[in-house]
Every structure is written in C-alpha cells, then in structure tokens.
Scaffold this motif. Sequence first.
Motif, mmCIF file in Angstrom:
data_model
loop_
_atom_site.group_PDB
_atom_site.id
_atom_site.type_symbol
_atom_site.label_atom_id
_atom_site.label_comp_id
_atom_site.label_asym_id
_atom_site.label_seq_id
_atom_site.Cartn_x
_atom_site.Cartn_y
_atom_site.Cartn_z
ATOM 1 N N THR A 30 -16.919 -0.598 -25.453
ATOM 2 C CA THR A 30 -16.194 0.770 -26.384
ATOM 3 C C THR A 30 -16.260 1.827 -25.681
ATOM 4 O O THR A 30 -17.459 2.199 -25.345
ATOM 5 C CB THR A 30 -17.495 1.002 -27.466
ATOM 6 O OG1 THR A 30 -17.224 -0.661 -28.289
ATOM 7 C CG2 THR A 30 -16.628 1.518 -29.164
ATOM 8 N N SER A 45 -11.264 -2.089 -22.775
ATOM 9 C CA SER A 45 -11.771 -1.697 -23.776
ATOM 10 C C SER A 45 -10.546 -0.054 -24.383
ATOM 11 O O SER A 45 -10.278 0.235 -25.910
ATOM 12 C CB SER A 45 -12.999 -1.043 -23.929
ATOM 13 O OG SER A 45 -13.081 -0.389 -22.542
ATOM 14 N N VAL A 61 -11.479 4.295 -31.759
ATOM 15 C CA VAL A 61 -11.980 3.196 -31.209
ATOM 16 C C VAL A 61 -12.413 2.318 -31.646
ATOM 17 O O VAL A 61 -12.039 2.106 -32.595
ATOM 18 C CB VAL A 61 -13.025 4.827 -30.932
ATOM 19 C CG1 VAL A 61 -14.269 3.675 -29.812
ATOM 20 C CG2 VAL A 61 -12.815 5.472 -29.843
ATOM 21 N N GLU A 79 -14.308 -1.486 -30.493
ATOM 22 C CA GLU A 79 -15.036 -2.970 -29.720
ATOM 23 C C GLU A 79 -14.485 -3.795 -29.822
ATOM 24 O O GLU A 79 -14.133 -4.913 -30.173
ATOM 25 C CB GLU A 79 -16.113 -2.727 -30.821
ATOM 26 C CG GLU A 79 -17.151 -3.614 -29.987
ATOM 27 C CD GLU A 79 -19.151 -3.861 -30.251
ATOM 28 O OE1 GLU A 79 -19.306 -4.852 -29.950
ATOM 29 O OE2 GLU A 79 -18.968 -3.308 -31.198
#
Length: 403
Positions: A235, A208, A218, A220
């Motif tokens: 995440t 991740s 960021v 997922e």
Amino acid sequence: MLKLEDFNEARKKLEGVITRRGLIHSEVLSEESGNDIYLKPENLQKTRSFKVRGSYNKISKLNEEEKTKGVIASSAGNHAQGVALAATQLGIKSTIVMPRLTPFIKVEATKGYGAEVVLHGEVYDDAYKKAVELQKEHGYTFIHPFNDEDVIAGQGTIALEVLEELPDADIILVPIGGGGLISGIATAAKLINPNIKVIGVEPKGAASATAAMEAGKVVEIAESNTIADGTAVKTIGDINYEYIKKYVDEIIKVSDYELMETFLLMVEKHKLVAENSGLLSVAAAKKIKEKGKKIVSVISGGNIDVLAISSMLNKGLTQRGRIFSFALNLPDKPGQIETIAGILANANANIKKIDHNQFVNLDKFNDLELRVTVETNGEDHINKITEALAESGYKVRRLYNTH
C-alpha cells in the motif's frame, strides 16, 4: 502541498551531510534505448541509499522537546540506516525496531550508525507494532519511511541536483515503493520545469502505485512477490498518492527477469553494484517509447549482500544469453559425449559443466540424458549452437528459458 522553497530549505539542511554524486552517462544504455541515458547513483550515497536525505530533513525540523525524547522507526532495510545516521549526526537518540530474521549485516550496520536496535517479531508488521508501542511508552517521534511531507521534501533534493547538472533533461525515471522518493522528485522537478516528464517504475509483482492510480484511491494489493524487496510495498502512502496523482506522468512495471539482466549490465559495464529496487529505473530505460531524449535514471540504493550478488550475476548471465544450459538424449554407448564436446568446440562454446544420467529418460531404456552448461556470447551464439547440434541429429531442450 510542498513548494519549491521547501525543497531548497531541505537542500540547505543537507549541505555537508550527504555525499553529492554527479550524473554518470551510460553509453551502453543509450545505445540500447535510442535515448541519451544518465544515471543518478544514490547507491553511492552515505548508507548506500537516498533514505538519509528524507530522514535528516524530518529529524532536523523537530522541536527541542521532541529531539530530547528521541526518534523511533521500524525497518529491515535502508530506512533503518538512514534514520540512524541522521539522528546521530544531529545528536539525537534513535531506536530502530527490526524483525528478528533481519540479516546480521543489516543489524550491525544500523548499530554502527549509532542506533539502538530492538529485534522483535518475525515480519515487518510485527516490528512496526512494537515500534508504535515503544513510541507511546517513551514519547519518541515516529519517523515514517515515505508518508510524510518533510521526508518527501528531503528526497526531492535529488531533483534539484539532477536539474542543476542537466537542466535540459526530458525524463526522470524513479523507483516506486511506498511513494516517498517519487513524490519528492516529481514535485520538485515539475516546480522547476513543468514540461519535464517524470515516470515512476515499480516491480510487476508489487505494483501498488499502479493499483492506486487505476482505482482512483489508495488500495492494498493482494500480494507482494518480487526480488525488489525494498519496493515490495502493498500500500502506498495516502500523502504520496496525492503527489503521484498530480505530478507523475506515467508508471512503468518491470519484471524480475529484467532486473536480473540489468544487474549484470551495471556490474559489467559500469562497475556499479545496486540493489534490485534501486535498478528499477535503469531496467525501465529500454522501455521508453520516445527516442532521442535525455533521460535520468535514479538508482535509489545499493545495499545487497554478497550471496545475493552471486545469485544475481548468475541469473543475469542466463538472462542475457551469456550462459546456456540445455539437455539432450544420447544413445547409451561409448563416444557420444566426446562427439557433443567436439560439436560445441567447433561452435566456440566453452563448456562450464556437463552431467549425464541414464536413469532420467524412462521412455527409451537405452538412452541417457546429457545436461550441459556452456559459456556463450548471446542469443545469436546460442542459436548457432542449437543449429549445429540439430544438424548432427541432436534435439536440444533449453533448461532455463527466461524469455
């Protein structure tokens, strides 16, 4: 962002709370990698993980009203025990919400550190939602496992210890899950020595942090599939992302097979038991391109159950060529198995298991399949065994080829 004084303050708070473990020099890893490898064994820390550092620092900074109401966390692993111990040592009530299927030994360990355990839901997300619900109902303070600067500062105290003991370290290897540990270590290390290199390590099946760095934000990941369950995070934290982007030089990915091999090496050569997530940095030591460097691998935790240890040892033996399982076809007539046993004996292969089945091979009615597992000394020995059988007319099929 965090300053060096934040890490020094956290270190003072942790005096007498954590167990200080010095670096362990690894001759075997040094020889294999071409570098000078040291291990930072947080698997020998209280609760057998680094997590108590961040939890204690965070909880110790709560105001009196927050302390009176207590803290809450959701976890099925090391964070649960870290929060429980930290809160108990500070005289604060802690509640930990864990999924119902959490192994009994982890539940009891968390209770043993003084927490009230609430079992709820089937997976972590269910436990997290319940924890948020209880937080709102009772006014608890939620202790996040990684996306919190006080937690990050606590984890970063590891870097202070490493560089105090080995000030000329060139590289620090750190496992990545949600990003709290590497955020702390990378920041503290760079503030002390801007020239030091900090490399994160994550499992290939749950990369991740790599995904976030490639996307520039960021994100997922679609799935998390790895035996390194402690770092199986889809995440990373948004706070952690900023620190990783600023202070981490590189991220390496490690396969489950490499973790299996590393587990065996640690048990056999160092008599250290570490969980799969904790071994990421050790497995990555062989993948460093630079040579002649002083490298510290942070072993982040050692909470692994006995059944998993047995499985990992067997898989590690196979991965390192210490166990060789193969199949071959034989004419269904007397004396064939004795012939194979003789060839193996001459090749110094110790038979651990042998099994034959005349109903497996449907192509040749008069043949039977022989399956054999032998103890070996590595890939060179396996090649010699295969060649010896081939010279006698037997074609070997390797059953568990992990390479």
